[in-house]
Design a protein around this motif. Structure first.
Motif, mmCIF file in Angstrom:
data_model
loop_
_atom_site.group_PDB
_atom_site.id
_atom_site.type_symbol
_atom_site.label_atom_id
_atom_site.label_comp_id
_atom_site.label_asym_id
_atom_site.label_seq_id
_atom_site.Cartn_x
_atom_site.Cartn_y
_atom_site.Cartn_z
ATOM 1 N N ASP A 17 -16.697 -6.171 10.894
ATOM 2 C CA ASP A 17 -17.599 -5.321 10.124
ATOM 3 C C ASP A 17 -16.871 -4.724 8.926
ATOM 4 N N THR A 18 -17.595 -4.648 7.820
ATOM 5 C CA THR A 18 -17.008 -4.069 6.612
ATOM 6 C C THR A 18 -16.956 -2.550 6.751
ATOM 7 N N VAL A 19 -15.763 -2.029 6.495
ATOM 8 C CA VAL A 19 -15.588 -0.577 6.592
ATOM 9 C C VAL A 19 -15.781 0.061 5.219
ATOM 10 N N PHE A 20 -15.162 -0.542 4.196
ATOM 11 C CA PHE A 20 -15.363 -0.069 2.825
ATOM 12 C C PHE A 20 -15.059 -1.216 1.862
ATOM 13 N N ASP A 21 -15.355 -1.027 0.600
ATOM 14 C CA ASP A 21 -15.096 -2.032 -0.426
ATOM 15 C C ASP A 21 -14.048 -1.516 -1.403
ATOM 16 N N ILE A 22 -13.278 -2.451 -1.956
ATOM 17 C CA ILE A 22 -12.368 -2.118 -3.053
ATOM 18 C C ILE A 22 -12.681 -3.076 -4.187
ATOM 19 N N PRO A 26 -14.596 -6.718 0.059
ATOM 20 C CA PRO A 26 -14.820 -5.983 1.310
ATOM 21 C C PRO A 26 -13.528 -5.833 2.116
ATOM 22 N N VAL A 27 -13.390 -4.679 2.722
ATOM 23 C CA VAL A 27 -12.268 -4.450 3.655
ATOM 24 C C VAL A 27 -12.890 -4.227 5.026
ATOM 25 N N ASN A 29 -12.913 -3.983 9.405
ATOM 26 C CA ASN A 29 -12.106 -3.318 10.441
ATOM 27 C C ASN A 29 -10.969 -4.235 10.916
ATOM 28 N N ALA A 30 -11.179 -5.544 10.845
ATOM 29 C CA ALA A 30 -10.100 -6.464 11.212
ATOM 30 C C ALA A 30 -8.972 -6.407 10.195
ATOM 31 N N ASN A 31 -9.343 -6.221 8.917
ATOM 32 C CA ASN A 31 -8.314 -6.138 7.877
ATOM 33 C C ASN A 31 -7.413 -4.927 8.076
ATOM 34 N N LEU A 32 -7.974 -3.830 8.569
ATOM 35 C CA LEU A 32 -7.164 -2.624 8.789
ATOM 36 C C LEU A 32 -6.062 -2.902 9.806
ATOM 37 N N VAL A 33 -6.467 -3.505 10.921
ATOM 38 C CA VAL A 33 -5.467 -3.860 11.942
ATOM 39 C C VAL A 33 -4.526 -4.928 11.391
ATOM 40 N N GLY A 34 -5.098 -5.852 10.621
ATOM 41 C CA GLY A 34 -4.273 -6.913 10.045
ATOM 42 C C GLY A 34 -3.189 -6.372 9.142
ATOM 43 N N MET A 35 -3.525 -5.363 8.348
ATOM 44 C CA MET A 35 -2.522 -4.785 7.450
ATOM 45 C C MET A 35 -1.413 -4.098 8.239
ATOM 46 N N VAL A 36 -1.830 -3.372 9.271
ATOM 47 C CA VAL A 36 -0.815 -2.732 10.126
ATOM 48 C C VAL A 36 0.077 -3.815 10.757
ATOM 49 N N GLY A 37 -0.574 -4.872 11.223
ATOM 50 C CA GLY A 37 0.182 -5.963 11.828
ATOM 51 C C GLY A 37 1.147 -6.610 10.850
ATOM 52 N N LEU A 38 0.681 -6.807 9.635
ATOM 53 C CA LEU A 38 1.557 -7.400 8.611
ATOM 54 C C LEU A 38 2.773 -6.517 8.357
ATOM 55 N N ILE A 39 2.510 -5.218 8.209
ATOM 56 C CA ILE A 39 3.620 -4.292 7.940
ATOM 57 C C ILE A 39 4.627 -4.313 9.091
ATOM 58 N N LEU B 28 -11.781 -14.727 3.302
ATOM 59 C CA LEU B 28 -11.000 -15.934 3.606
ATOM 60 C C LEU B 28 -9.859 -16.109 2.597
ATOM 61 N N VAL B 29 -10.197 -15.987 1.332
ATOM 62 C CA VAL B 29 -9.170 -16.130 0.284
ATOM 63 C C VAL B 29 -8.128 -15.031 0.426
ATOM 64 N N MET B 30 -8.577 -13.811 0.647
ATOM 65 C CA MET B 30 -7.660 -12.671 0.738
ATOM 66 C C MET B 30 -6.678 -12.857 1.898
ATOM 67 N N GLN B 31 -7.218 -13.259 3.025
ATOM 68 C CA GLN B 31 -6.344 -13.385 4.197
ATOM 69 C C GLN B 31 -5.443 -14.606 4.088
ATOM 70 N N THR B 32 -5.966 -15.665 3.493
ATOM 71 C CA THR B 32 -5.119 -16.849 3.299
ATOM 72 C C THR B 32 -3.980 -16.533 2.346
ATOM 73 N N VAL B 33 -4.304 -15.842 1.260
ATOM 74 C CA VAL B 33 -3.266 -15.461 0.294
ATOM 75 C C VAL B 33 -2.254 -14.532 0.946
ATOM 76 N N ALA B 34 -2.749 -13.605 1.753
ATOM 77 C CA ALA B 34 -1.841 -12.679 2.441
ATOM 78 C C ALA B 34 -0.881 -13.447 3.345
ATOM 79 N N PHE B 35 -1.420 -14.433 4.057
ATOM 80 C CA PHE B 35 -0.556 -15.208 4.949
ATOM 81 C C PHE B 35 0.456 -16.030 4.150
ATOM 82 N N ILE B 36 -0.011 -16.630 3.049
ATOM 83 C CA ILE B 36 0.914 -17.445 2.242
ATOM 84 C C ILE B 36 2.014 -16.570 1.639
ATOM 85 N N LEU B 37 1.643 -15.370 1.214
ATOM 86 C CA LEU B 37 2.661 -14.438 0.707
ATOM 87 C C LEU B 37 3.664 -14.096 1.797
#
Lengths: 281, 182
Positions: A17-22, A26-27, A29-39, B28-37
């Motif tokens: 689900d989209t939490v907010f847009d930049i 769209p950002v 709720n999965a992206n939020l966890v994903g960013m934490v995971g990436l860091i 899809l593009v954002m996450q793919t780019v993030a992974f490639i980075l």
């Protein structure tokens, strides 16, 4: 606004689900966890780098990373015997393993799911987002094509799929099947991982919902099970990616072409069988 | 409260399967780019030192194995050489003992021969001395006897014809007797 640990209601959504847009992007709720995971993953890997270089003292996590890396690298070397190609392919597939495992396990944190904004969970496992698994699958198949083109040449790689039907009608049909197989690999890789992660999260959510106040105790074996499944799924994705890439490297050339045609065919068949065996997991 | 929104958004479009599953090209593009980075960062900075460490460890292990193989080979060679030397030493000792026995036997034989020769010489010398003494005793006895006979004759005849002539006659007679007895 926030409903914390709301196990009184069960919210199961297939898509993030989209939490907010930049700026129109769209950002979720999965992206939020994903960013934490990436860091966390970047920090862990650079901490491991520092430990390997001797700048910092090794600890359990860094040793675990090195141990996993070595095991995965050895697996890549077994699947792709050519040292040049195994060294070239290893970073991609090993990164996939660490990324998937990290994201899978991060999605099991208790904060994922119960904390909601309205009816939308604030956090969702990144691996439970089809965009991520689809992106990884596309990356795998595209990189497999790039590697195959570098090894066989652009035309050599094209000839894997497009064969003159007047010269060899059977292989021409096989070439068409190969194209279909490549496309199906994208779907199978992405949907397998997505389905497993989603099923795991649904399982945990349903158990938490059913057991209510006893869930902290009842969920423990399921958490261990999901930890195990996370590692298995990451390894399956890693293994399949390696095999798909290796198939492109040895289809009509590579080291095994220098051996007898029977040996080459046998090796490719064995790897295809291994891929099919892993696919069933 | 217990609202279960299972596949809630999947029913929205109906035909848009991927959309209902949450597939969005921007994401899809954002996450793919993030992974490639992420991959590029790891490939540039993280994996090289780990691979170098693993390579070094493999090289060390290989060197260790080669050194162990060489040491084992050297130990085998040394053992073989030792066995050869031992065998050679045993053979030499056997030869030395055999030659010592031979020399000892020769020494014993020589010593026996020397002893026998010396004993023979002693016996011979004794015999010669005995014979000489016997001859001397005979001569003394003969001389004594002549003197006694001369003395007895002078006593009987109370006259000495000639002592030298008597002695010559007596000696001649004794020699005749001796010849007769022989």
């Amino acid at each position: 606004m926030f409903t914390a640990f709301a196990s009184s209601s069960l919210h199961i959504s297939v898509k993030a689900d989209t939490v907010f847009d930049i700026a129109g992007w769209p950002v979720t709720n999965a992206n939020l966890v994903g960013m934490v995971g990436l860091i966390l993953l970047v920090w862990l890997m650079f901490r491991t780098r520092a430990a390997v270089l001797g700048n910092k003292k090794p600890n359990f996590a860094t040793r675990l990373v090195v141990w996993c890396f070595e095991g995965l690298y050895n697996t890549v070397q077994q699947v792709i015997p050519d040292p040049k190609w195994s060294r070239r392919v290893a970073p991609l597939v090993i990164t996939m393993f660490f990324f998937i495992a990290g994201q899978y396990w991060l999605g099991m944190l208790p904060i994922v799911g119960p904390i909601t904004v309205g009816h939308t969970p604030l956090f969702r496992g990144q691996a439970a987002d089809l965009n991520m698994t689809f992106g990884l699958a596309i990356t795998t198949i595209v990189m497999a094509q790039i590697y195959a083109a570098r090894e066989l040449g652009f035309l050599g790689n094209i000839k894997r799929y497009i064969i003159n039907p007047l010269r060899d009608p059977i292989m021409s049909f096989v070439g068409i099947l190969e194209i279909v197989a490549e496309l199906s690999r994208v779907l199978s890789l992405s949907f397998r991982l997505f389905g497993n992660v989603l099923a795991g999260e649904v399982l945990l959510a349903v158990i938490a919902y059913l057991t209510q106040i006893a869930s902290p105790v009842v969920l423990q074996p399921f958490y261990f099970f999901e930890l195990f499944i996370g590692g298995i799924q990451a390894y399956v994705f890693f293994m399949l990616s390696t095999i798909f890439i290796s198939l492109g490297l040895t289809h009509h050339g590579g080291d095994e072409e220098k051996h007898t045609p029977e040996a080459s065919t046998t090796s490719i068949d064995a790897r295809t069988a291994t891929a099919e065996g892993v696919t069933t997991i | 409260m217990n609202s279960v929104n299972y596949l809630a958004s999947a029913t929205a479009g109906g035909s848009d399967l991927f959309g209902s599953l949450g597939l969005d090209w921007k994401l899809l593009v954002m996450q793919t780019v993030a992974f490639i980075l992420l991959l590029l960062v790891f490939k540039k900075w993280v994996y090289p030192p780990i691979l170098a460490m693993l390579d070094k460890r493999d090289a060390d292990i290989r060197e260790g194995l080669e050194a162990a193989t060489k040491a084992k080979q050297a130990a085998n060679d040394t053992e073989m050489r030792t066995m050869e030397l031992m065998q050679q030493a045993r053979q030499e000792s056997r030869d030395i003992v055999a030659s010592a026995r031979t020399e000892a036997a020769e020494l014993v034989a020589n010593a026996r021969q020397d002893a026998e020769a010396q004993a023979e010489r002693i016996i011979q010398a004794g015999r010669q001395e005995t014979q000489a003494e016997l001859a001397k005793a005979k001569r003394d006895l003969q001389s004594e006897m002549v003197s006694l006979v001369v003395e007895a004759t002078r006593t009987v005849t109370a006259e000495t014809v000639d002592a030298a002539k008597d002695k010559a006659l007596i000696r001649k007679r004794l020699d005749d007797l001796q010849k007769e007895t022989v």
